[in-house]
Design a protein around this motif. Structure first.
Motif, PDB file in Angstrom:
ATOM      1  N   GLN A  20      39.544  32.555 -67.941  1.00  0.00           N
ATOM      2  CA  GLN A  20      40.035  33.319 -69.090  1.00  0.00           C
ATOM      3  C   GLN A  20      41.340  32.713 -69.619  1.00  0.00           C
ATOM      4  O   GLN A  20      41.506  32.535 -70.833  1.00  0.00           O
ATOM      5  CB  GLN A  20      40.256  34.772 -68.692  1.00  0.00           C
ATOM      6  CG  GLN A  20      40.862  35.623 -69.802  1.00  0.00           C
ATOM      7  CD  GLN A  20      41.274  37.001 -69.308  1.00  0.00           C
ATOM      8  OE1 GLN A  20      41.135  37.311 -68.133  1.00  0.00           O
ATOM      9  NE2 GLN A  20      41.787  37.817 -70.203  1.00  0.00           N
TER      10      GLN A  20
ATOM     11  N   TRP B 201      41.678  27.070 -76.357  1.00  0.00           N
ATOM     12  CA  TRP B 201      40.389  27.178 -77.039  1.00  0.00           C
ATOM     13  C   TRP B 201      40.203  26.074 -78.079  1.00  0.00           C
ATOM     14  O   TRP B 201      39.092  25.557 -78.259  1.00  0.00           O
ATOM     15  CB  TRP B 201      40.235  28.559 -77.701  1.00  0.00           C
ATOM     16  CG  TRP B 201      41.035  28.739 -78.946  1.00  0.00           C
ATOM     17  CD1 TRP B 201      42.282  29.275 -79.062  1.00  0.00           C
ATOM     18  CD2 TRP B 201      40.631  28.385 -80.282  1.00  0.00           C
ATOM     19  NE1 TRP B 201      42.695  29.267 -80.365  1.00  0.00           N
ATOM     20  CE2 TRP B 201      41.697  28.728 -81.139  1.00  0.00           C
ATOM     21  CE3 TRP B 201      39.488  27.813 -80.821  1.00  0.00           C
ATOM     22  CZ2 TRP B 201      41.653  28.516 -82.518  1.00  0.00           C
ATOM     23  CZ3 TRP B 201      39.438  27.591 -82.191  1.00  0.00           C
ATOM     24  CH2 TRP B 201      40.514  27.951 -83.023  1.00  0.00           C
TER      25      TRP B 201
ATOM     26  N   PHE C  46      40.698  29.139 -71.280  1.00  0.00           N
ATOM     27  CA  PHE C  46      39.970  29.145 -72.538  1.00  0.00           C
ATOM     28  C   PHE C  46      40.655  29.994 -73.600  1.00  0.00           C
ATOM     29  O   PHE C  46      40.343  29.852 -74.786  1.00  0.00           O
ATOM     30  CB  PHE C  46      38.529  29.605 -72.311  1.00  0.00           C
ATOM     31  CG  PHE C  46      37.628  28.491 -71.874  1.00  0.00           C
ATOM     32  CD1 PHE C  46      36.799  27.856 -72.772  1.00  0.00           C
ATOM     33  CD2 PHE C  46      37.634  28.053 -70.563  1.00  0.00           C
ATOM     34  CE1 PHE C  46      35.973  26.821 -72.373  1.00  0.00           C
ATOM     35  CE2 PHE C  46      36.824  27.017 -70.147  1.00  0.00           C
ATOM     36  CZ  PHE C  46      35.989  26.382 -71.060  1.00  0.00           C
ATOM     37  N   THR C  47      41.585  30.841 -73.209  1.00  0.00           N
ATOM     38  CA  THR C  47      42.393  31.547 -74.200  1.00  0.00           C
ATOM     39  C   THR C  47      43.464  30.632 -74.764  1.00  0.00           C
ATOM     40  O   THR C  47      43.647  30.527 -75.987  1.00  0.00           O
ATOM     41  CB  THR C  47      43.052  32.791 -73.571  1.00  0.00           C
ATOM     42  OG1 THR C  47      42.043  33.693 -73.129  1.00  0.00           O
ATOM     43  CG2 THR C  47      43.936  33.496 -74.589  1.00  0.00           C
TER      44      THR C  47
ATOM     45  N   ALA D 104      46.864  31.044 -77.663  1.00  0.00           N
ATOM     46  CA  ALA D 104      46.573  29.735 -78.237  1.00  0.00           C
ATOM     47  C   ALA D 104      47.736  29.263 -79.104  1.00  0.00           C
ATOM     48  O   ALA D 104      48.174  29.961 -80.013  1.00  0.00           O
ATOM     49  CB  ALA D 104      45.294  29.805 -79.064  1.00  0.00           C
TER      50      ALA D 104
ATOM     51  N   ALA E 153      37.278  23.538 -77.757  1.00  0.00           N
ATOM     52  CA  ALA E 153      36.248  23.665 -78.793  1.00  0.00           C
ATOM     53  C   ALA E 153      35.998  22.312 -79.463  1.00  0.00           C
ATOM     54  O   ALA E 153      34.844  21.941 -79.727  1.00  0.00           O
ATOM     55  CB  ALA E 153      36.668  24.707 -79.832  1.00  0.00           C
TER      56      ALA E 153
ATOM     57  N   TRP F 232      33.835  29.995 -64.396  1.00  0.00           N
ATOM     58  CA  TRP F 232      33.739  31.383 -64.875  1.00  0.00           C
ATOM     59  C   TRP F 232      33.182  32.328 -63.820  1.00  0.00           C
ATOM     60  O   TRP F 232      33.390  33.542 -63.895  1.00  0.00           O
ATOM     61  CB  TRP F 232      32.978  31.458 -66.190  1.00  0.00           C
ATOM     62  CG  TRP F 232      31.475  31.408 -66.158  1.00  0.00           C
ATOM     63  CD1 TRP F 232      30.633  32.195 -65.441  1.00  0.00           C
ATOM     64  CD2 TRP F 232      30.630  30.527 -66.910  1.00  0.00           C
ATOM     65  NE1 TRP F 232      29.318  31.858 -65.694  1.00  0.00           N
ATOM     66  CE2 TRP F 232      29.283  30.845 -66.592  1.00  0.00           C
ATOM     67  CE3 TRP F 232      30.872  29.516 -67.833  1.00  0.00           C
ATOM     68  CZ2 TRP F 232      28.200  30.175 -67.165  1.00  0.00           C
ATOM     69  CZ3 TRP F 232      29.797  28.858 -68.395  1.00  0.00           C
ATOM     70  CH2 TRP F 232      28.481  29.181 -68.059  1.00  0.00           C
TER      71      TRP F 232
END
Length: 345
Positions: free
Chosen positions: A78, A85, A81-82, A150, A89, A70
């Motif tokens: 970005q 996710w 993780f977009t 996602a 997660a 990051w």
């Protein structure tokens, strides 16, 4: 230039987490497959004693990876993780649950509680590396782009599934190899044979999955396939291939200590081969290292902080691993805790 250096640091941190964290996850995998309470009692006893000194420190490498991502490559962070996710997660939840399960199952007074926490620890140890591997496969296949949102396709595709299975298999390999060495240290020949057989089985699974992955990436991730079969990527593929029979041979030597080195070499070489195969991209073939890098000033400060961390933290972590593998960090037993001060009886 500085972006390339930071990218190499990120590469090495990912490889370190795959090896150190993978060993932890592998121990949990064998906890899951150990059988019922009586059948699995001795393997689980060894797993508890082997993991106790180091299981928390292994996640230092994951924190290092995230900070570099990051800070040094914010656009890459970005996009990943977009698009990813959900699996990331789930992997994060898995890390929390497996840590809680490992810590609480020994403290639980009732058998039902110990079984529940043990199951949480073991199942999380299987799912966490799978989801990390699936996310990496989505990146390798080029499905993570600026326009990607996602979706299941981003991480539930042939390359992602195989990367996830490889992550589980390599974790099982590392866990079994290290546990076999720990069993020798504890003078438990039955457990040495137990984990040695499982290490050989995991080696075979890794080899088969690696070949299947190479075939699948030819059509699903062509840029990575080309990188794995040419240049520097091919060199590390060959190193991983050579390390596989070497590990199997060393497992059956009298000491077997070097089997840990070759097993780490197999997994580390495989991870580096994948990362070398993506050059010059962070995401094939849409985001290069230069395009994904942050501001040059930020990169310079990140390089300085990384250097300080290497000087201050790396020696301590290496010392911890060394003391652990030499058996000098054994946890206290109930008898130790009941013993009077000064060693009086």
């Amino acid at each position: 230039m500085i972006a390339g250096v930071i990218a190499v640091v990120l590469l090495l941190a990912v490889a370190a987490y795959a090896c150190a964290g993978g060993t932890d996850y592998g121990a949990g995998f064998w906890d899951l497959t150990a059988g019922g309470a009586e059948r699995g009692k001795r393997p689980r006893w060894l797993i508890d004693h082997a993991m106790a000194p180091v299981w928390e420190v292994n996640n230092v490498w994951l924190i290092f990876v995230l900070v570099i991502m990051w800070t040094g490559f914010p656009l890459f962070f970005q996009q990943v993780f977009t698009a990813m996710w959900l699996p990331l997660a789930l992997a994060g939840v898995g890390i929390v649950l497996r840590g809680a399960g490992f810590a609480l199952r020994k403290a639980a007074r009732r058998l039902a509680g110990r079984r529940l926490y043990g199951a949480v620890f073991a199942v999380s140890s299987l799912l966490t590396p799978f989801f990390f591997g699936a996310a990496a496969g989505g990146v390798a296949s080029g499905r993570v782009t600026e326009a990607t949102r996602a979706s299941t396709d981003a991480w539930a595709n042939p390359t992602s599934v195989l990367f996830g299975l490889l992550a589980v298999a390599t974790s099982a390999l590392l866990g079994a190899v290290f546990l076999a060495a720990d069993a020798r240290r504890f003078d438990a020949p039955d457990l040495t044979d137990y984990f040695r057989r499982r290490a050989v089985g995991a080696l075979a699974a890794v080899a088969v999955l690696a070949v299947i992955t190479l075939v699948v990436t030819h059509g699903d991730a062509p840029h990575v396939w080309h990188g794995l079969t040419h240049g520097v990527g091919l060199v590390f593929v060959v190193l991983a291939a050579l390390g596989t029979p070497a590990t199997a041979w060393l497992l059956f030597r009298s000491s077997g200590a070097w089997s840990r080195v070759t097993a780490v070499g197999v997994v580390g070489s495989a991870v580096i081969a994948w990362e070398m195969a993506q050059r010059p991209y962070l995401v094939p073939t849409s985001l290069t290292v230069a395009e994904g890098a942050g501001a040059e000033t930020t990169l310079r400060w990140l390089g300085l902080v990384t250097l300080v961390a290497v000087v201050l933290i790396l020696p301590a972590v290496v010392l911890l691993y060394r003391l652990d593998t030499r058996g000098e960090l054994e946890p206290l037993t109930d008898a130790d805790l009941r013993r009077p001060a000064g060693g009086e009886r």
